[in-house]
Scaffold this motif. Structure first.
Motif, PDB file in Angstrom:
ATOM      1  N   LEU A  80     -17.653  16.318 -26.472  1.00  0.00           N
ATOM      2  CA  LEU A  80     -17.630  14.858 -26.506  1.00  0.00           C
ATOM      3  C   LEU A  80     -16.525  14.271 -27.366  1.00  0.00           C
ATOM      4  CD1 LEU A  80     -21.488  14.258 -26.804  1.00  0.00           C
ATOM      5  CD2 LEU A  80     -20.093  14.370 -24.742  1.00  0.00           C
ATOM      6  N   ASN A  81     -15.776  15.129 -28.089  1.00  0.00           N
ATOM      7  CA  ASN A  81     -14.684  14.598 -28.914  1.00  0.00           C
ATOM      8  C   ASN A  81     -13.574  15.641 -29.042  1.00  0.00           C
ATOM      9  OD1 ASN A  81     -15.327  16.357 -31.278  1.00  0.00           O
ATOM     10  ND2 ASN A  81     -17.178  15.092 -31.349  1.00  0.00           N
ATOM     11  N   ARG A  82     -12.451  15.216 -29.606  1.00  0.00           N
ATOM     12  CA  ARG A  82     -11.279  16.090 -29.692  1.00  0.00           C
ATOM     13  C   ARG A  82     -11.494  17.268 -30.632  1.00  0.00           C
ATOM     14  NH1 ARG A  82      -6.804  11.378 -30.377  1.00  0.00           N
ATOM     15  NH2 ARG A  82      -8.612  10.390 -31.329  1.00  0.00           N
ATOM     16  N   LEU A 141     -17.499  15.561 -19.578  1.00  0.00           N
ATOM     17  CA  LEU A 141     -16.037  15.672 -19.670  1.00  0.00           C
ATOM     18  C   LEU A 141     -15.458  16.285 -18.400  1.00  0.00           C
ATOM     19  CD1 LEU A 141     -13.480  15.301 -21.289  1.00  0.00           C
ATOM     20  CD2 LEU A 141     -13.926  17.480 -22.440  1.00  0.00           C
ATOM     21  N   GLU A 142     -16.148  17.261 -17.835  1.00  0.00           N
ATOM     22  CA  GLU A 142     -15.629  17.913 -16.629  1.00  0.00           C
ATOM     23  C   GLU A 142     -15.466  16.925 -15.485  1.00  0.00           C
ATOM     24  OE1 GLU A 142     -16.871  21.259 -13.280  1.00  0.00           O
ATOM     25  OE2 GLU A 142     -17.874  21.269 -15.240  1.00  0.00           O
ATOM     26  N   GLY A 147     -10.978   9.115 -28.551  1.00  0.00           N
ATOM     27  CA  GLY A 147     -11.346  10.382 -29.171  1.00  0.00           C
ATOM     28  C   GLY A 147     -12.765  10.831 -28.939  1.00  0.00           C
ATOM     29  N   THR A 148     -13.588  10.045 -28.259  1.00  0.00           N
ATOM     30  CA  THR A 148     -14.974  10.461 -28.046  1.00  0.00           C
ATOM     31  C   THR A 148     -15.494   9.910 -26.729  1.00  0.00           C
ATOM     32  OG1 THR A 148     -17.220  10.431 -28.936  1.00  0.00           O
ATOM     33  CG2 THR A 148     -15.854   8.486 -29.335  1.00  0.00           C
ATOM     34  N   LEU A 149     -16.390  10.678 -26.099  1.00  0.00           N
ATOM     35  CA  LEU A 149     -17.011  10.222 -24.858  1.00  0.00           C
ATOM     36  C   LEU A 149     -18.370   9.601 -25.106  1.00  0.00           C
ATOM     37  CD1 LEU A 149     -16.278  13.174 -22.395  1.00  0.00           C
ATOM     38  CD2 LEU A 149     -15.157  10.966 -22.497  1.00  0.00           C
ATOM     39  N   GLY A 150     -18.845   9.683 -26.336  1.00  0.00           N
ATOM     40  CA  GLY A 150     -20.185   9.184 -26.626  1.00  0.00           C
ATOM     41  C   GLY A 150     -21.216   9.947 -25.817  1.00  0.00           C
ATOM     42  N   LEU A 151     -22.203   9.243 -25.309  1.00  0.00           N
ATOM     43  CA  LEU A 151     -23.238   9.870 -24.490  1.00  0.00           C
ATOM     44  C   LEU A 151     -23.187   9.325 -23.068  1.00  0.00           C
ATOM     45  CD1 LEU A 151     -26.200   9.846 -27.022  1.00  0.00           C
ATOM     46  CD2 LEU A 151     -24.709  11.756 -26.441  1.00  0.00           C
ATOM     47  N   ALA A 152     -21.997   9.029 -22.625  1.00  0.00           N
ATOM     48  CA  ALA A 152     -21.845   8.465 -21.286  1.00  0.00           C
ATOM     49  C   ALA A 152     -22.281   9.464 -20.231  1.00  0.00           C
ATOM     50  CB  ALA A 152     -20.369   8.086 -21.039  1.00  0.00           C
ATOM     51  N   ALA A 153     -22.819   8.924 -19.128  1.00  0.00           N
ATOM     52  CA  ALA A 153     -23.249   9.780 -18.026  1.00  0.00           C
ATOM     53  C   ALA A 153     -22.036  10.178 -17.200  1.00  0.00           C
ATOM     54  CB  ALA A 153     -24.248   9.029 -17.155  1.00  0.00           C
ATOM     55  N   PRO A 154     -22.139  11.277 -16.433  1.00  0.00           N
ATOM     56  CA  PRO A 154     -21.040  11.662 -15.557  1.00  0.00           C
ATOM     57  C   PRO A 154     -20.714  10.559 -14.574  1.00  0.00           C
ATOM     58  CG  PRO A 154     -22.667  13.416 -15.735  1.00  0.00           C
ATOM     59  CD  PRO A 154     -23.262  12.207 -16.384  1.00  0.00           C
ATOM     60  N   LEU A 155     -19.481  10.548 -14.090  1.00  0.00           N
ATOM     61  CA  LEU A 155     -19.086   9.545 -13.118  1.00  0.00           C
ATOM     62  C   LEU A 155     -19.901   9.702 -11.843  1.00  0.00           C
ATOM     63  CD1 LEU A 155     -15.209   9.712 -13.513  1.00  0.00           C
ATOM     64  CD2 LEU A 155     -16.778   8.065 -14.511  1.00  0.00           C
ATOM     65  N   VAL A 156     -20.179   8.596 -11.171  1.00  0.00           N
ATOM     66  CA  VAL A 156     -20.949   8.645  -9.931  1.00  0.00           C
ATOM     67  C   VAL A 156     -20.098   9.316  -8.861  1.00  0.00           C
ATOM     68  CG1 VAL A 156     -22.062   7.285  -8.141  1.00  0.00           C
ATOM     69  CG2 VAL A 156     -22.170   6.553 -10.538  1.00  0.00           C
TER      70      VAL A 156
END
Length: 202
Positions: free
Chosen positions: A80-82, A122-123, A161-170
């Motif tokens: 989720l981060n660098r 991230l993937e 620098g971070t994705l947080g807790l975002a869900a994968p893209l639809v």
């Protein structure tokens, strides 16, 4: 130990004895049980000691199962981060450097492992980025491992620098259509108004 022994011109039997003196008492007692400890062959003694510590053997330290465990660990927790990305890439690179020259893993295997270790969130963003930047890449082939690493750095940089807790893209093709309730009288009024407006131009 070898550097100190060389500088002090200590060899053979004396070198083995001094190695024991530098070790902890329990360790020296263990080494004394080795037949090579009673001799003067330093290389034989070192091989015997190494057998007692499998983790020191480079051939045993980096294995396919170890690499799979590494990938599964990061895939499960997600990157989720660098900082996490850097940790994964550094450890992944160690496995690659030790296993690839020994033919214990293929380039194709490493390419697949590299993408899998990024985690679902991230993937998904990395794949979208690569699909845009490398549109000609065959969908069934894994990307060369440096490509997802580079794309991951870009994604994390643009996300501060971070994705947080975002869900994968639809995924493409999955959309939710909003349904609106329309009153029948309102609809008829709208139709009559459109008809009247059309008559003006006919």
């Amino acid at each position: 130990m070898e550097i100190l022994a060389r500088e002090a011109n200590v060899t053979g039997r004396d070198k083995i004895l001094w190695a024991g003196r530098y070790a902890e008492t329990s360790t020296e007692e263990l080494w004394r049980t080795l037949p090579a400890y009673a001799g003067a062959d330093w290389d034989a003694f070192k091989r015997a000691v190494t057998e007692l510590y499998p983790s020191l053997d480079e051939d045993r330290k980096y294995t396919v199962s170890g690499l799979a465990d590494l990938v599964q660990k990061y895939k499960k927790s997600g990157i989720l981060n660098r900082e996490q990305l850097g940790e994964f890439i550094r450890t992944f690179t160690l496995f690659e450097a030790h296993m690839l020259p020994r033919n214990r893993v293929t380039d194709l295997d490493l390419d697949r492992f590299a993408m899998d270790g990024l985690g679902d969130v991230l993937e998904s963003r990395v794949r979208l980025h690569l699909h845009i930047t490398l549109p000609a890449h065959p969908l069934d082939d894994p990307y060369p491992r440096q490509s997802p690493f580079t794309a991951a750095r870009f994604v994390l940089q643009t996300d501060s620098g971070t994705l947080g807790l975002a869900a994968p893209l639809v995924p493409a093709g999955t959309y939710t259509v909003k349904r609106e309730e329309v009153d029948a009288d309102t609809l008829q009024s709208a139709i009559r108004a459109l008809s009247s407006a059309a008559n003006i131009f006919t």
